[in-house]
Write a protein that holds these residues in place. Sequence first.
Motif, PDB file in Angstrom:
ATOM      1  N   GLU A 131       0.847  -1.187   0.000  1.00 14.81           N
ATOM      2  CA  GLU A 131       0.000   0.000   0.000  1.00 14.81           C
ATOM      3  C   GLU A 131       0.882   1.237   0.000  1.00 14.81           C
ATOM      4  OE1 GLU A 131      -2.250  -0.275   3.592  1.00 14.81           O
ATOM      5  OE2 GLU A 131      -3.090  -2.216   3.058  1.00 14.81           O
ATOM      6  N   VAL A 146      -8.060   1.504   0.940  1.00  9.59           N
ATOM      7  CA  VAL A 146      -7.661   0.538   1.945  1.00  9.59           C
ATOM      8  C   VAL A 146      -8.707   0.565   3.038  1.00  9.59           C
ATOM      9  CG1 VAL A 146      -5.910  -0.059   3.657  1.00  9.59           C
ATOM     10  CG2 VAL A 146      -5.223   0.871   1.435  1.00  9.59           C
ATOM     11  N   ARG A 186      -9.981  -0.860   6.868  1.00  9.53           N
ATOM     12  CA  ARG A 186      -9.501  -1.422   8.124  1.00  9.53           C
ATOM     13  C   ARG A 186     -10.704  -1.593   9.031  1.00  9.53           C
ATOM     14  NH1 ARG A 186      -4.997   1.989  10.858  1.00  9.53           N
ATOM     15  NH2 ARG A 186      -4.978   2.363   8.667  1.00  9.53           N
TER      16      ARG A 186
END
Length: 149
Positions: free
Chosen positions: A119, A143, A145
């Motif tokens: 990333e 991304v 999480r």
Amino acid sequence: MISIRQATQADIDILYELILAIARHHGQEQFVVTSKAQLQRAGFGPHPRFGALLAEIDGEIAGYASFTWNYSIWLGSELMTLDDLFVWDRFRGRKIGEALMQELSNICRTRDIQRIKWEVQQDNHQAIKFYRRLGAEVEPKGVCRWNLL
């Protein structure tokens, strides 16, 4: 001259320092919750969960790369996931990051692995330029999480 080597148990202090340094560099130090003891258990026991390379110049640690192994069901094969790539400010511009990436590539080739994945923050233009120069493709994926604790 740059030399690259695998980190060992004796490198826990510097490895932890480098992890904190890259987190500080990105303004994310508050997200580092690991400890030296956890790193020791996870990286240097009978079944290491991660690997780390250290770059040295004249015996001084200049930077590091850390990685894990994963499997892609889309590829049908194992791949390396680069976790961190970091070079101390005073050593930047000396191709240390490139040497670390090349060694990661060499490790993959010995395992017949054809992909490294990682990333990069979309506003880290300098890193993106560096990765593209290596031949990497930078995808505009987000991304996610999900913290479960």
